[in-house]
Design a protein around this motif. Structure first.
Motif, PDB file in Angstrom:
ATOM      1  N   ILE A  67      15.146  -4.573 -13.301  1.00 19.08           N
ATOM      2  CA  ILE A  67      14.811  -5.925 -12.868  1.00 19.08           C
ATOM      3  C   ILE A  67      16.107  -6.726 -12.808  1.00 19.08           C
ATOM      4  N   TRP A  68      16.345  -7.389 -11.693  1.00 19.58           N
ATOM      5  CA  TRP A  68      17.545  -8.205 -11.529  1.00 19.58           C
ATOM      6  C   TRP A  68      17.233  -9.666 -11.849  1.00 19.58           C
ATOM      7  N   VAL A  69      18.059 -10.261 -12.689  1.00 19.46           N
ATOM      8  CA  VAL A  69      17.860 -11.645 -13.108  1.00 19.46           C
ATOM      9  C   VAL A  69      19.184 -12.385 -13.000  1.00 19.46           C
ATOM     10  N   LYS A  70      19.145 -13.598 -12.477  1.00 18.79           N
ATOM     11  CA  LYS A  70      20.322 -14.463 -12.483  1.00 18.79           C
ATOM     12  C   LYS A  70      20.209 -15.442 -13.654  1.00 18.79           C
ATOM     13  N   SER A  71      21.344 -15.678 -14.314  1.00 14.87           N
ATOM     14  CA  SER A  71      21.316 -16.464 -15.535  1.00 14.87           C
ATOM     15  C   SER A  71      22.513 -17.399 -15.605  1.00 14.87           C
ATOM     16  N   CYS A  72      22.305 -18.515 -16.288  1.00 12.30           N
ATOM     17  CA  CYS A  72      23.403 -19.428 -16.632  1.00 12.30           C
ATOM     18  C   CYS A  72      23.204 -19.797 -18.098  1.00 12.30           C
ATOM     19  N   ALA A  73      23.785 -18.984 -18.979  1.00 11.31           N
ATOM     20  CA  ALA A  73      23.492 -19.095 -20.403  1.00 11.31           C
ATOM     21  C   ALA A  73      24.006 -20.372 -21.036  1.00 11.31           C
TER      22      ALA A  73
ATOM     23  N   PHE B  38      30.001 -16.308  -6.348  1.00 13.52           N
ATOM     24  CA  PHE B  38      29.057 -15.545  -7.154  1.00 13.52           C
ATOM     25  C   PHE B  38      28.848 -14.211  -6.436  1.00 13.52           C
ATOM     26  N   TYR B  39      29.160 -13.117  -7.100  1.00 14.58           N
ATOM     27  CA  TYR B  39      29.275 -11.818  -6.441  1.00 14.58           C
ATOM     28  C   TYR B  39      28.012 -10.960  -6.579  1.00 14.58           C
ATOM     29  N   GLU B  40      26.862 -11.567  -6.376  1.00  9.71           N
ATOM     30  CA  GLU B  40      25.609 -10.835  -6.520  1.00  9.71           C
ATOM     31  C   GLU B  40      25.560  -9.613  -5.598  1.00  9.71           C
ATOM     32  N   THR B  41      25.932  -9.786  -4.335  1.00  9.79           N
ATOM     33  CA  THR B  41      25.846  -8.686  -3.370  1.00  9.79           C
ATOM     34  C   THR B  41      26.714  -7.511  -3.790  1.00  9.79           C
ATOM     35  N   MET B  42      27.911  -7.782  -4.320  1.00  8.42           N
ATOM     36  CA  MET B  42      28.802  -6.708  -4.724  1.00  8.42           C
ATOM     37  C   MET B  42      28.214  -5.910  -5.886  1.00  8.42           C
ATOM     38  N   PHE B  43      27.544  -6.595  -6.823  1.00 10.94           N
ATOM     39  CA  PHE B  43      26.933  -5.883  -7.945  1.00 10.94           C
ATOM     40  C   PHE B  43      25.737  -5.046  -7.480  1.00 10.94           C
ATOM     41  N   ARG B  44      24.955  -5.581  -6.567  1.00 13.85           N
ATOM     42  CA  ARG B  44      23.824  -4.805  -6.057  1.00 13.85           C
ATOM     43  C   ARG B  44      24.310  -3.590  -5.258  1.00 13.85           C
ATOM     44  N   ASP B  45      25.375  -3.756  -4.502  1.00 19.11           N
ATOM     45  CA  ASP B  45      25.947  -2.627  -3.763  1.00 19.11           C
ATOM     46  C   ASP B  45      26.506  -1.577  -4.720  1.00 19.11           C
ATOM     47  N   LEU B  46      27.104  -2.039  -5.824  1.00 15.61           N
ATOM     48  CA  LEU B  46      27.643  -1.112  -6.810  1.00 15.61           C
ATOM     49  C   LEU B  46      26.529  -0.268  -7.428  1.00 15.61           C
TER      50      LEU B  46
ATOM     51  N   LEU C 283      22.768 -10.994 -13.994  1.00 23.29           N
ATOM     52  CA  LEU C 283      23.941 -11.523 -13.306  1.00 23.29           C
ATOM     53  C   LEU C 283      24.215 -12.906 -13.892  1.00 23.29           C
ATOM     54  N   ASN C 284      25.113 -12.927 -14.855  1.00 23.42           N
ATOM     55  CA  ASN C 284      25.364 -14.154 -15.617  1.00 23.42           C
ATOM     56  C   ASN C 284      26.382 -15.052 -14.914  1.00 23.42           C
ATOM     57  N   LYS C 285      26.419 -16.306 -15.351  1.00 26.89           N
ATOM     58  CA  LYS C 285      27.322 -17.340 -14.829  1.00 26.89           C
ATOM     59  C   LYS C 285      26.975 -17.678 -13.374  1.00 26.89           C
TER      60      LYS C 285
ATOM     61  N   VAL D  18      14.000  -2.000 -24.599  1.00 27.45           N
ATOM     62  CA  VAL D  18      14.458  -2.566 -23.331  1.00 27.45           C
ATOM     63  C   VAL D  18      15.978  -2.631 -23.365  1.00 27.45           C
ATOM     64  N   LEU D  19      16.605  -2.203 -22.279  1.00 31.57           N
ATOM     65  CA  LEU D  19      18.055  -2.304 -22.166  1.00 31.57           C
ATOM     66  C   LEU D  19      18.384  -3.486 -21.265  1.00 31.57           C
ATOM     67  N   CYS D  20      19.233  -4.379 -21.758  1.00 34.79           N
ATOM     68  CA  CYS D  20      19.626  -5.585 -21.019  1.00 34.79           C
ATOM     69  C   CYS D  20      21.133  -5.517 -20.781  1.00 34.79           C
ATOM     70  N   VAL D  21      21.534  -5.271 -19.539  1.00 31.10           N
ATOM     71  CA  VAL D  21      22.948  -5.132 -19.203  1.00 31.10           C
ATOM     72  C   VAL D  21      23.431  -6.438 -18.571  1.00 31.10           C
ATOM     73  N   VAL D  22      24.423  -7.057 -19.185  1.00 28.84           N
ATOM     74  CA  VAL D  22      24.912  -8.362 -18.742  1.00 28.84           C
ATOM     75  C   VAL D  22      26.199  -8.175 -17.948  1.00 28.84           C
ATOM     76  N   PHE D  23      26.241  -8.774 -16.764  1.00 22.77           N
ATOM     77  CA  PHE D  23      27.426  -8.739 -15.912  1.00 22.77           C
ATOM     78  C   PHE D  23      27.922 -10.161 -15.678  1.00 22.77           C
ATOM     79  N   ASP D  24      29.234 -10.341 -15.705  1.00 21.42           N
ATOM     80  CA  ASP D  24      29.836 -11.621 -15.334  1.00 21.42           C
ATOM     81  C   ASP D  24      29.977 -11.611 -13.820  1.00 21.42           C
ATOM     82  N   ALA D  25      28.996 -12.175 -13.128  1.00 25.95           N
ATOM     83  CA  ALA D  25      28.979 -12.130 -11.668  1.00 25.95           C
ATOM     84  C   ALA D  25      29.832 -13.224 -11.035  1.00 25.95           C
TER      85      ALA D  25
END
Length: 312
Positions: A160-166, A131-139, A123-125, A89-96
């Protein structure tokens, strides 16, 4: 019949300071990766092991992708890119909490090109505003459209898109569920009673470097390399670890030691209790600071720091 347990190697990737190490520590339930606001904090691939009633996840915490400067930066970027290959599984973390950066766009383009079978975009933080969720999905839409326009006829990736607050308890529950949902059935890869197989020499060096990063500023942290030279074990007295801190210039040596050796002493006093708790034995540190010009180009030292291969 009881369901078969799941087992997966998970590559945790993304640009530097996206929160990868904090996520790994939260999922494992213990600190296995050092954290700081300084870029290039993680310089090795660290395996954090998650034991769960559903099975076992082996999380590969990797150096963050960044604009490489010098041979060490290029080496770390190569390690980060290589870690995305051959995982379950590949888990790509973005500072959203920030708008997408060039490195974020690069990871999306890489995912769109390589078509990993199972992928999670984190989409972390999510506790921050904006919170720039829309911009990441558009990207991501742009990345997939670009691959289609280039004539890529492969099956499109559906991450799979997941929002996170680690940084908050429970902030990674959705991510943990997604990772297990994507994991194949199989036997555990490691015993249930360990949280990492990271070599102890590298772990000691990492903790010392973390304590330095917390106390140093400007360019000095990026020009520090650390090697655990020796670990002397005594049944009654515990461990005594000899650690060498390499800097590039004589002026940096004085900065690392500090006036009256106060900084290096503070680093030792902060690191020893954490290492003692980590290894379950009293750890004492013998810290030395050495000037080694261009140590980042020295393959022998890079190997001893774990950047060119395994360290015991």
């Amino acid at each position: 019949m009881e369901p078969l347990l799941k087992s997966a190697m998970v590559g945790v990737v993304g640009r530097t300071n996206a929160g990868k190490s904090t996520i790994v520590n939260r999922l494992v339930g213990e600190k296995v990766s050092i954290v700081s606001p300084v870029e290039q904090t993680t310089r090795n691939t660290i395996r954090g092991i998650v034991a769960d009633p559903r099975g076992q996840l082996v999380l590969l915490d990797t150096p963050g992708l960044h604009k490489a400067v010098g041979p060490l930066g290029k080496l770390l970027n190569g390690m980060a890119r290589a870690s995305s290959a051959g995982v379950d599984v590949l888990c790509v973390v973005f500072d959203a909490s920030h708008e997408p950066q060039l490195e974020d766009e690069g990871w999306m383009a890489r995912v769109a090109k390589e078509h990993p079978e199972k992928c999670v975009f984190v989409l972390n933080k999510a506790d921050r505003a904006p919170f720039y969720e829309t911009m990441f999905r558009d990207l991501w839409k742009q990345a997939t459209c670009a691959r289609a326009a280039a004539g890529d006829a492969g099956e499109s990736v559906k991450p799979i898109w997941v929002k996170s607050c680690a940084t908050r308890a429970g902030g990674c529950d959705e991510l943990l569920n997604a990772l297990f949902d994507l994991s194949p059935e199989g036997p555990a890869l490691f015993p249930d009673d360990i949280v990492t197989d990271y070599p102890r020499k590298l772990a000691i060096a990492d903790v010392v470097r973390e304590k330095l990063l917390q106390r140093l500023f400007a360019e000095v942290p990026h020009e520090i390399g650390i090697v655990t030279r020796d670990i002397r074990e005594d049944r009654r007295r515990g461990w005594e670890a000899e650690v060498t801190i390499y800097v590039n210039r004589p002026s940096q040596k004085g900065i690392v030691i500090g006036p009256g050796a106060r900084l290096i002493k503070a680093v030792r006093l902060a690191a020893e209790p954490e290492l003692s708790e980590m290894f379950g034995v009293k750890v004492r540190l013998d810290l030395w600071v050495k000037v080694e010009r261009d140590w980042m180009k020295n393959n022998r030292l890079l190997g001893e720091m774990g950047y060119l291969g395994a360290v015991q």
